[in-house]
Enzyme design. Structure first.
Site, PDB file in Angstrom:
ATOM      1  N   HIS A 142       0.812  -1.220   0.000  1.00  0.00           N
ATOM      2  CA  HIS A 142       0.000   0.000   0.000  1.00  0.00           C
ATOM      3  C   HIS A 142       0.847   1.271   0.000  1.00  0.00           C
ATOM      4  O   HIS A 142       0.347   2.353  -0.278  1.00  0.00           O
ATOM      5  CB  HIS A 142      -0.988  -0.005   1.178  1.00  0.00           C
ATOM      6  CG  HIS A 142      -0.392   0.238   2.527  1.00  0.00           C
ATOM      7  ND1 HIS A 142      -0.147  -0.779   3.414  1.00  0.00           N
ATOM      8  CD2 HIS A 142       0.001   1.365   3.145  1.00  0.00           C
ATOM      9  CE1 HIS A 142       0.368  -0.279   4.532  1.00  0.00           C
ATOM     10  NE2 HIS A 142       0.464   1.023   4.377  1.00  0.00           N
ATOM     11  N   ASP A 172       0.044  -7.670   1.065  1.00  0.00           N
ATOM     12  CA  ASP A 172       0.446  -6.282   1.258  1.00  0.00           C
ATOM     13  C   ASP A 172       1.965  -6.141   1.326  1.00  0.00           C
ATOM     14  O   ASP A 172       2.506  -5.509   2.235  1.00  0.00           O
ATOM     15  CB  ASP A 172      -0.198  -5.689   2.508  1.00  0.00           C
ATOM     16  CG  ASP A 172      -0.080  -4.164   2.537  1.00  0.00           C
ATOM     17  OD1 ASP A 172       0.124  -3.565   1.468  1.00  0.00           O
ATOM     18  OD2 ASP A 172      -0.183  -3.583   3.633  1.00  0.00           O
ATOM     19  N   SER A 246       4.617   2.687   7.859  1.00  0.00           N
ATOM     20  CA  SER A 246       4.255   1.531   7.040  1.00  0.00           C
ATOM     21  C   SER A 246       5.434   1.031   6.224  1.00  0.00           C
ATOM     22  O   SER A 246       6.101   1.803   5.531  1.00  0.00           O
ATOM     23  CB  SER A 246       3.123   1.891   6.066  1.00  0.00           C
ATOM     24  OG  SER A 246       1.881   1.779   6.678  1.00  0.00           O
TER      25      SER A 246
END
Length: 514
Positions: A142, A172, A246
């Site tokens: 992402h 992911d 992230s």
């Protein structure tokens, strides 16, 4: 990626972009050209650090070893016209529905909605870590999803253009490649299976774009399922992670990567000490495939499965709950061709013990399409082995329908009083009201006593009972007789196969509560 794109695909967890910053930019970045190079990860140059326990010691030696291999990833994406929506894909019944947040804008401030005629470019910020001295970098999918250009900033401030090697949305994960004038510092994978609740961990990343930051905490829990995909098996940590973390590494006290920081759970947009990371043992396998082959092919059986509860186990004669209960078999699927039947409990696959449906989903997905594997199946009181040719899964995972059937018109009411059910036959009117197939057989639930066991088990008016204790029933009388026989046999519960809005589920109803 645009806010609307993320909202549609990754609505609420950090897998859902929770650690990203999005700000509009007016400058254009050149898109990287050329072919993506697939290279083998070079051996790490990292020297393991002896375990250090704070506060008696210091994490400084671990940070000195790992921090140089952590990078900041900046992507430029093209905005889209539609605006943000607040609906959650988890649904209103999920405990995460209210608090998982999508983070947009600098310092968590929501971005202004974009008029339909505009399509501004946006910059997204995330983190990553170097696993190959040749410039191979791991991050979250992402972080780079929808990017038109990707830039990597090394710990020493060097900025390098990056190419996307390959990515996998279901896990992911993404692999990037940069070209540097010298071998780059690396970190190496650790063994996440050895992690225990209470173990100390460090999270490293670039929160809010302020620069590489280290936070410390412990493993709060293992095996968290956020209902965001078929491979959910997150490590929960209390080390603070925020926007921009992230894709950054979660390292243990030996300086090894045991997770990838991916999600946060927050009622206020900031860290409240509930973060989630993808386990390294899961990520390392996927990353290796991405580097070697680019695309990942998932195995496919073609079964709809559900957990085996204590009541279900009692009803089918299992001595303990466990395995994956087959609620439906897709016509023409590998499972159907292998002879797997509705009502089977899959307790083993390819030599692995299957403790729950998630175990089966992961095990099947990890097998290459075309492989022949052996399944251990509990069927009618005994364990058998079935050989199946694993197929190729070309579709995204689907969520089982929770739709409610309409209430049927009044019938004979041939009740099953011990369970609190009123049953009736399928009449032409009921068939039309419930939109049932012409060949549908079974007993329609007309009434459910709210004070009885059937209501507590979740049965609803409009459900169609198609089998009792794995024996098909054609009408209400057969269903009542089968339930009565199950009660007389001394069983603690009866297993009903229920058709609800074209989805079949097993429901175990205890007699004692009736």
């Amino acid at each position: 990626m645009s806010p609307s794109s993320i909202l549609r695909r990754h609505r609420v967890a950090a897998l859902l972009g929770a650690a990203l910053i999005f700000t509009p930019v007016v400058v254009s970045f050149a898109q990287n050209g050329g072919n993506v190079g697939l290279t083998t990860v070079a051996a790490t140059t990292q020297t393991p650090v002896a375990g250090i326990t704070a506060p008696n010691g210091s994490f400084a030696p671990i940070v000195a070893t790992t921090k140089p291999a952590v990078v900041t990833i900046t992507t430029v994406t093209k905005g889209q016209a539609d605006t943000m929506s607040g609906a959650s894909p988890f649904g209103g019944n999920s405990p995460f529905d209210q608090y998982f947040q999508q983070f947009f804008g600098d310092q968590g401030i929501p971005m202004p909605k974009t008029p339909p005629q505009q399509s501004p470019r946006q910059e997204a910020l995330g983190s990553g870590f170097i696993v190959g001295a040749d410039g191979t970098i791991v991050t979250n999918n992402h972080v780079i999803d929808g990017a038109t250009s990707i830039k990597v900033t090394l710990d020493d401030g060097t900025e390098l253009p990056a190419k996307l090697v390959a990515h996998d949305a279901k896990h992911d994960l993404a692999v990037l490649k940069v070209k540097a004038s010298k071998p780059l510092p690396t970190v190496k994978w650790g063994d996440s299976d050895k992690l225990m609740t209470g173990d100390q961990v460090l999270a490293i990343g670039n929160p809010f774009g302020i620069g590489t930051t280290v936070t410390a905490g412990i493993v709060s829990a293992r095996g968290r399922d956020l209902h965001s995909g078929p491979f959910d098996d997150f490590i929960q940590i209390d080390a603070p992670i925020n926007h921009g973390n992230s894709g950054g590494p979660l390292v243990d006290v030996n300086g090894n990567v045991i997770g990838i920081d991916t999600a946060i759970y927050s009622p206020n947009g900031g860290s409240v000490g509930v973060g989630f990371a993808i386990p390294s043992n899961q990520a390392e396998k996927v990353v290796a495939k991405l580097i070697k082959g680019g695309n990942i092919e998932y195995g496919y059986l073609g079964v709809q499965i559900q957990p085996v509860t204590p009541d279900v186990a009692s009803a089918i004669g299992l001595d303990h709950p466990g395995g994956a209960l087959v609620a439906a078999v897709t016509e023409g699927s590998p499972a159907a061709k292998a002879g797997i039947e509705t009502g089977d409990v899959i307790t083993g696959f390819a030599g692995q013990e299957i403790k729950d449906p998630k175990d089966l989903s992961r095990a099947v997905a990890d097998v290459s399409p075309g492989a022949k594997e052996t399944l251990k199946v509990w069927r009618k009181g005994k364990t058998i082995e079935i050989s199946a040719d694993v197929g190729r899964n070309n579709e995204d995972g689907q969520t089982a329908s929770n739709g409610e059937g309409g209430k049927p018109s009044a019938g004979q009411g041939l009740g099953a009083p011990s369970l609190g059910l009123g049953l009736t036959d399928i009449t032409p009117d009921i068939r039309e009201q419930l939109n049932l197939a012409n060949n549908q057989r079974g007993a329609v639930i007309e009434q459910v006593n709210p004070d009885k066991a059937a209501s507590a088990a979740g049965l609803q008016p409009g459900d169609v009972i198609v089998a009792v204790d794995q024996t098909p029933v054609k009408n209400a009388r057969q269903a009542n007789q089968a339930i009565a026989e199950a009660a007389k046999s001394g069983k603690k519960s009866v297993l009903l196969l229920v058709d609800r809005a074209d989805t079949q589920i097993f429901v175990a109803v205890p007699f004692a509560a009736g």
